[in-house]
Enzyme design. Structure first.
Site, short mmCIF file in Angstrom:
data_model
loop_
_atom_site.label_atom_id
_atom_site.label_comp_id
_atom_site.label_asym_id
_atom_site.label_seq_id
_atom_site.Cartn_x
_atom_site.Cartn_y
_atom_site.Cartn_z
N ARG A 166 5.68 -12.24 30.10
CA ARG A 166 4.70 -11.55 29.28
C ARG A 166 4.92 -10.04 29.22
O ARG A 166 5.09 -9.40 30.24
CB ARG A 166 3.34 -11.83 29.91
CG ARG A 166 2.21 -11.63 29.00
CD ARG A 166 0.94 -11.85 29.81
NE ARG A 166 -0.16 -11.30 29.10
CZ ARG A 166 -0.86 -11.96 28.20
NH1 ARG A 166 -0.58 -13.22 27.95
NH2 ARG A 166 -1.84 -11.39 27.56
N GLN A 167 4.90 -9.53 28.03
CA GLN A 167 4.99 -8.08 27.78
C GLN A 167 6.08 -7.39 28.59
O GLN A 167 5.84 -6.41 29.27
CB GLN A 167 3.61 -7.45 28.02
CG GLN A 167 2.64 -7.91 26.94
CD GLN A 167 1.23 -7.43 27.18
OE1 GLN A 167 0.49 -8.09 27.89
NE2 GLN A 167 0.87 -6.31 26.59
N GLY A 222 9.06 -6.57 26.97
CA GLY A 222 10.04 -6.04 26.03
C GLY A 222 11.08 -7.09 25.68
O GLY A 222 12.20 -6.77 25.27
N LEU A 223 10.71 -8.37 25.80
CA LEU A 223 11.61 -9.46 25.38
C LEU A 223 11.07 -10.09 24.11
O LEU A 223 11.49 -11.15 23.69
CB LEU A 223 11.73 -10.51 26.49
CG LEU A 223 12.53 -10.07 27.71
CD1 LEU A 223 12.38 -11.05 28.86
CD2 LEU A 223 14.01 -9.90 27.35
N SER A 224 10.07 -9.45 23.55
CA SER A 224 9.50 -9.86 22.28
C SER A 224 8.76 -11.19 22.33
O SER A 224 8.90 -12.04 21.46
CB SER A 224 10.59 -9.90 21.21
OG SER A 224 10.11 -9.18 20.14
N GLY A 225 7.96 -11.30 23.37
CA GLY A 225 7.14 -12.48 23.53
C GLY A 225 6.11 -12.59 22.42
O GLY A 225 5.80 -13.70 21.95
N SER A 243 6.29 -11.50 19.18
CA SER A 243 6.79 -11.97 17.87
C SER A 243 7.42 -13.36 17.96
O SER A 243 7.54 -14.04 16.92
CB SER A 243 7.77 -10.98 17.25
OG SER A 243 8.68 -10.56 18.19
N ALA A 244 7.79 -13.81 19.16
CA ALA A 244 8.31 -15.19 19.27
C ALA A 244 7.20 -16.17 18.90
O ALA A 244 7.43 -17.14 18.17
CB ALA A 244 8.82 -15.46 20.68
N ASP A 296 13.25 -7.15 16.47
CA ASP A 296 12.90 -8.37 17.22
C ASP A 296 12.81 -9.55 16.25
O ASP A 296 13.33 -10.63 16.49
CB ASP A 296 11.52 -8.26 17.87
CG ASP A 296 11.17 -6.86 18.27
OD1 ASP A 296 11.72 -6.40 19.26
OD2 ASP A 296 10.39 -6.21 17.54
N1 LIG Z 1 3.30 -14.44 27.01
C1 LIG Z 1 2.31 -14.19 26.15
N2 LIG Z 1 1.31 -15.06 25.96
C2 LIG Z 1 0.34 -14.82 25.10
N3 LIG Z 1 0.25 -13.70 24.36
C3 LIG Z 1 1.19 -12.79 24.51
C4 LIG Z 1 2.27 -12.98 25.40
N4 LIG Z 1 3.07 -11.88 25.33
C5 LIG Z 1 2.51 -11.07 24.44
N5 LIG Z 1 1.38 -11.60 23.95
C6 LIG Z 1 0.51 -11.02 22.93
O1 LIG Z 1 1.28 -10.04 22.21
C7 LIG Z 1 0.66 -8.74 22.29
C8 LIG Z 1 1.71 -7.64 22.27
O2 LIG Z 1 2.64 -7.84 23.28
P1 LIG Z 1 3.88 -6.83 23.44
O3 LIG Z 1 3.44 -5.69 24.25
O4 LIG Z 1 4.50 -6.58 22.11
O5 LIG Z 1 4.80 -7.75 24.34
P2 LIG Z 1 6.28 -8.20 24.10
O6 LIG Z 1 7.10 -7.06 24.54
O7 LIG Z 1 6.46 -9.39 24.98
O8 LIG Z 1 6.42 -8.52 22.66
C9 LIG Z 1 -0.18 -8.86 23.56
O9 LIG Z 1 -1.22 -7.93 23.52
C10 LIG Z 1 -0.68 -10.29 23.47
O10 LIG Z 1 -1.71 -10.42 22.50
O1 LIG Z 2 11.17 -0.01 21.98
C1 LIG Z 2 11.89 -0.94 21.62
O2 LIG Z 2 13.09 -0.97 21.90
C2 LIG Z 2 11.28 -2.09 20.82
O3 LIG Z 2 9.87 -2.18 21.12
C3 LIG Z 2 9.16 -3.25 20.51
O4 LIG Z 2 9.57 -4.48 21.06
P1 LIG Z 2 8.84 -5.13 22.38
O5 LIG Z 2 9.54 -6.43 22.67
O6 LIG Z 2 7.42 -5.40 22.02
O7 LIG Z 2 8.98 -4.18 23.48
C4 LIG Z 2 9.38 -3.16 19.00
O8 LIG Z 2 8.79 -4.25 18.35
C5 LIG Z 2 10.85 -3.05 18.60
O9 LIG Z 2 11.00 -2.90 17.22
C6 LIG Z 2 11.49 -1.87 19.33
O10 LIG Z 2 12.85 -1.76 19.02
MG LIG Z 3 6.09 -7.27 21.11
#
Ligand SMILES: Nc1ncnc2c1ncn2[C@@H]1O[C@H](COP(=O)(O)OP(=O)(O)O)[C@@H](O)[C@H]1O
Ligand SMILES: O=C(O)[C@H]1O[C@H](OP(=O)(O)O)[C@H](O)[C@@H](O)[C@@H]1O
Ligand SMILES: [Mg+2]
Length: 379
Positions: free
Chosen positions: A136-137, A139-142, A144-145, A188
């Protein structure tokens, strides 16, 4: 389906077939992604090289139903707690939000896009649920997955995959997150829609002229073995990005020129990868992170995130963030012995270390048909 005596399917047969296909459960996966070079310039008309990461994925399941239901995930959308400390602990570790808002937002964006583009949607309803093993969160784009897998389900449920071009889908995914105030970029979503390794050019000319970037799939065998380091460290990418975004919008010269430099790293990386010049790749990865650090500052990046980069550099490996923080992609120029040294160093400090698994492109034939002819040839 049995043909009638004349070998022609009867109307009743066809109706039964369509009822069955409309009632079927649709399930799609979308993988995590690694921003290899150029991020975060994707948020600023830059360039990026990213790939789809097979180590982790989100899956979304769509089941036709009477009412339209978004199912909260039993752990990611927890609303019932043992006690007040349990609730507080949960918020501190995982933040306030789960995936429900993401699913709702993509439904809204999908509907609006179809309406604006005269794409007719049948009036069936569905139940949408999700699961994810993407840390979770990190920076692996959880985030948008989850959105990407949901969009795939909607495309199939409404049978409109052929009507929504592949190039446009990352925009829809991004718009769903923008709808929620999450500051994010396209790299992402492009990696997740296309799969494999993709070179992306988000220059203003393309973004404004075409409404999307130019995306060129590359051969995944150009990549050397890579590794991933991550930590349990929730960090909201929206928060991390907001200050730099403000400065960029305000015309801050340092941020603007540094972002251009980051975008050039992806351009140079394209040549380096095509020539399998991995010494160059290593120096570009390191330079990419150094520029991020200068722009965002140590406080915004966080000590733990910086330590993940440094632990790799201490054994002579090249490293940078996969996204906005929480996970790091590593290249070990000296090969497996160096990787072993790094694995041991990570274990000592409690970071997870794993070899990267790159997912090949997963566009299907209908998707490829929607691509511009130039791109069709490169796949
Ligand atoms: N593993 C997860 N399960 C459920 N919701 C998630 C998860 N990871 C991210 N989210 C949702 O996406 C939002 C944005 O997450 P983000 O900071 O962009 O994380 P990521 O880097 O994994 O994309 C969070 O506030 C939450 O609503
Ligand atoms: O800062 C970055 O490299 C990326 O940050 C976001 O991705 P996240 O997986 O949520 O950290 C953003 O969506 C990307 O476009 C950026 O490149
Ligand atoms: Mg994200």
């Amino acid at each position: 389906m049995s043909p009638n005596l004349n070998g022609i399917r009867s109307q009743q047969d066809r109706k039964m077939e369509s009822d069955r296909s409309e009632n079927r459960i649709i399930e799609h996966k979308a993988y995590a992604r690694v921003g290899l070079l150029g991020n975060p310039s994707d948020v600023y008309y830059g360039r990026a090289i990213s790939f789809s990461l097979g180590n982790f994925w989100a899956s979304v399941c769509l089941e036709p139903s009477e009412d339209l239901t978004i199912v909260p995930h039993p752990t990611h959308d927890l609303v019932q707690f043992n006690s007040l400390p349990h609730l507080v602990n949960r918020l501190q570790n995982d933040g306030y939000y789960g995936g429900v808002r993401l699913l709702m937002a993509i439904c809204k964006i999908f509907y609006s896009y179809c309406k604006e583009n005269d794409i007719n949607l049948h009036d069936g309803n569905f139940k949408l649920s999700y699961d994810t093993n993407i840390p979770r969160q990190t920076g692996l784009s959880g985030s948008s997955a989850i959105v990407c897998a949901a969009l795939s389900c909607l495309l199939d449920f409404y049978k409109v995959r052929h009507l929504i071009k592949v190039e446009v889908r990352p925009n829809l995914i991004l718009n769903a997150e923008k709808e929620l105030g999450i500051v994010a970029g396209l790299q992402d979503r492009v990696a997740q829609v296309y799969g494999g390794l993709v070179y992306m050019d988000f220059s203003k000319k393309h973004m404004e002229g075409l409404g999307h970037g130019l995306y060129t799939p590359m051969n995944i065998n150009l990549l050397p073995p890579l590794y991933l380091i991550y930590a349990e460290n929730p960090s909201d990418s929206g928060k991390i990005h907001s200050t730099v975004r403000r400065r960029w919008l305000d015309g801050d010269k340092f941020i603007i020129s540094s972002m251009e430099e980051v975008a050039n790293i992806a351009l140079e990386g394209l040549t380096a990868l095509l020539e399998k010049d991995y010494t160059k790749l290593a120096s570009l990865m390191n330079h990419n992170f150094d520029l991020r650090r200068q722009m965002f500052g140590n406080d915004a990046l966080g000590a733990l995130n910086i330590e993940m980069v440094e632990v790799a550099r201490r054994v002579g490996a090249a490293s940078k963030f996969t996204g906005s923080g929480g996970a790091v992609v590593v290249f070990c120029p000296d090969g497996p012995s160096q990787a072993k040294l790094l694995e041991d160093a990570c274990e000592k400090v409690g970071f997870v270390f794993q070899p990267v698994k790159v997912m090949p492109s997963f566009l299907n034939e209908v998707d490829i048909e929607t691509l511009s002819s130039k791109l069709k040839q490169t796949i």
